[in-house]
Design a protein around this motif. Structure first.
Motif, mmCIF file in Angstrom:
data_model
loop_
_atom_site.group_PDB
_atom_site.id
_atom_site.type_symbol
_atom_site.label_atom_id
_atom_site.label_comp_id
_atom_site.label_asym_id
_atom_site.label_seq_id
_atom_site.Cartn_x
_atom_site.Cartn_y
_atom_site.Cartn_z
ATOM 1 N N PRO A 101 0.814 -1.219 0.000
ATOM 2 C CA PRO A 101 0.000 0.000 0.000
ATOM 3 C C PRO A 101 0.848 1.270 0.000
ATOM 4 O O PRO A 101 1.771 1.413 0.806
ATOM 5 N N PRO A 102 0.568 2.195 -0.912
ATOM 6 C CA PRO A 102 1.314 3.456 -0.963
ATOM 7 C C PRO A 102 1.151 4.251 0.331
ATOM 8 O O PRO A 102 0.202 4.063 1.097
ATOM 9 N N ARG A 103 2.075 5.168 0.547
ATOM 10 C CA ARG A 103 2.123 5.954 1.785
ATOM 11 C C ARG A 103 0.795 6.650 2.086
ATOM 12 O O ARG A 103 0.400 6.761 3.242
ATOM 13 N N ALA A 104 0.093 7.103 1.053
ATOM 14 C CA ALA A 104 -1.175 7.797 1.278
ATOM 15 C C ALA A 104 -2.206 6.917 1.980
ATOM 16 O O ALA A 104 -3.126 7.423 2.631
ATOM 17 N N LEU A 105 -2.056 5.608 1.858
ATOM 18 C CA LEU A 105 -2.996 4.660 2.480
ATOM 19 C C LEU A 105 -2.509 4.144 3.835
ATOM 20 O O LEU A 105 -3.216 3.371 4.491
ATOM 21 N N TRP A 106 -1.307 4.552 4.263
ATOM 22 C CA TRP A 106 -0.776 4.024 5.515
ATOM 23 C C TRP A 106 -1.680 4.272 6.718
ATOM 24 O O TRP A 106 -1.839 3.358 7.548
ATOM 25 N N PRO A 107 -2.267 5.463 6.883
ATOM 26 C CA PRO A 107 -3.145 5.636 8.057
ATOM 27 C C PRO A 107 -4.240 4.581 8.115
ATOM 28 O O PRO A 107 -4.536 4.033 9.195
ATOM 29 N N GLN A 108 -4.837 4.268 6.974
ATOM 30 C CA GLN A 108 -5.894 3.253 6.953
ATOM 31 C C GLN A 108 -5.307 1.870 7.227
ATOM 32 O O GLN A 108 -5.819 1.128 8.077
ATOM 33 N N VAL A 109 -4.245 1.515 6.531
ATOM 34 C CA VAL A 109 -3.686 0.166 6.635
ATOM 35 C C VAL A 109 -3.110 -0.083 8.025
ATOM 36 O O VAL A 109 -3.377 -1.125 8.648
ATOM 37 N N ILE A 110 -2.330 0.857 8.537
ATOM 38 C CA ILE A 110 -1.747 0.678 9.873
ATOM 39 C C ILE A 110 -2.843 0.664 10.932
ATOM 40 O O ILE A 110 -2.814 -0.147 11.872
#
Length: 288
Positions: free
Chosen positions: A267-276
């Motif tokens: 997942p690209p950095r922009a999606l990290w808040p959701q993924v993490i």
């Protein structure tokens, strides 16, 4: 963050790195085919560790600084790769880990859950497909990716690092989703991987050529007992999102999360808040 270290795991040398406090719940990150641990970014691992997880990433065989085999001649199977993950946990003194696998790593994570359920505290599957029957006819790769497979980039001279970097960057673009691409970050990542990999030709080729493991039992997705989270990109060109939905239906009580615009990629950095956020929620629930 610990320094990368060579571990003896499952009888071979594997390079691994850990983040956070060993007393926290362990999260083991398993990469996809040909993917060194660098695909799991240091910042990504640090954020998980800051949230109270002991995070482990490692180079699969034939990637990074782990053991390598001659190009086109891997003598190990998928079961060996799954055993390597257990070996990394053993080497770091982890009884059971929260297993996170992407693409081929997701297949290995499923295999671990079916063959070593006592070592899997929870299961998270990213951008992958079922390793056993799911009863559904699933779509193949997108037309654009199929065309890429039919007319791949010209193979580089493997000792020419600049040519290899160009080759890999071009290949990775074919798997991207619809989110804006950070070309500089992609090229920097690929350069890091090429420069630290023992044998980049083996890394690119060997995981696609693994011999069949005829000793594997019949695999039933319904037998996976670990709490399971499935995250899948809505723009995955290799395993379209129907593969993720089929997994979620096949694994008992699995939870599905769509990642908008994400392709077949970490997942690209922009999606990290959701993924993490989803990873922290899932791994916390599994130990309550």
């Amino acid at each position: 963050m610990g320094e990368p270290q060579l571990l003896t795991a499952n009888g071979v040398n594997l390079c691994a790195q850990s983040f956070g406090d060993h007393r926290d719940p362990a999260v083991l990150l398993i990469g996809g085919a040909g993917c060194a641990m660098d695909y799991w970014a240091v910042d990504f691992c640090d954020q998980l560790a800051t949230a109270g997880r002991f995070v482990i990433r490692y180079d699969l065989r034939d990637t990074g600084r782990s053991v390598d085999y001659p190009p086109g001649e891997p003598t190990y199977t998928s079961r060996d790769l799954a055993g390597d993950a257990i070996g990394v946990l053993d080497a770091l003194g982890v009884t059971a880990g929260h297993i996170v696998g992407i693409s081929m790593g997701g297949g290995l994570a499923q295999l671990l859950s079916l063959t070593n359920p006592d070592r899997v505290a929870s299961l998270t599957l990213l951008s992958t497909t079922a390793i056993g029957p799911v009863g559904d006819e699933l779509p193949g790769p997108s037309a654009a990716l199929a065309e890429h497979f039919g007319d791949p980039p010209t193979e580089p001279k493997w000792r020419d690092n600049a040519a290899v970097i160009d080759y890999l960057v071009e290949d990775l673009r074919a798997y991207a989703g619809t989110l804006p691409a950070d070309e500089f970050a992609l090229r920097e990542l690929v350069q890091t991987i090429v420069l630290r990999t023992n044998n980049i030709e083996s890394s690119v080729k060997n995981h696609a050529m693994l011999p069949d493991d005829k000793a594997l039992p019949v695999l039933r997705m319904s037998a996976i007992a670990a709490p399971t989270l499935i995250m899948h990109g809505t723009a995955d060109p290799l395993f379209p999102i129907e593969h993720g939905h089929a997994l979620a239906r096949a694994i008992p009580d699995a939870r599905f999360v769509a990642l908008e615009g994400v392709g077949h990629e970490v997942p690209p950095r922009a999606l990290w808040p959701q993924v993490i956020g989803e990873l922290i929620r899932h791994t916390a629930a599994a130990v309550e």
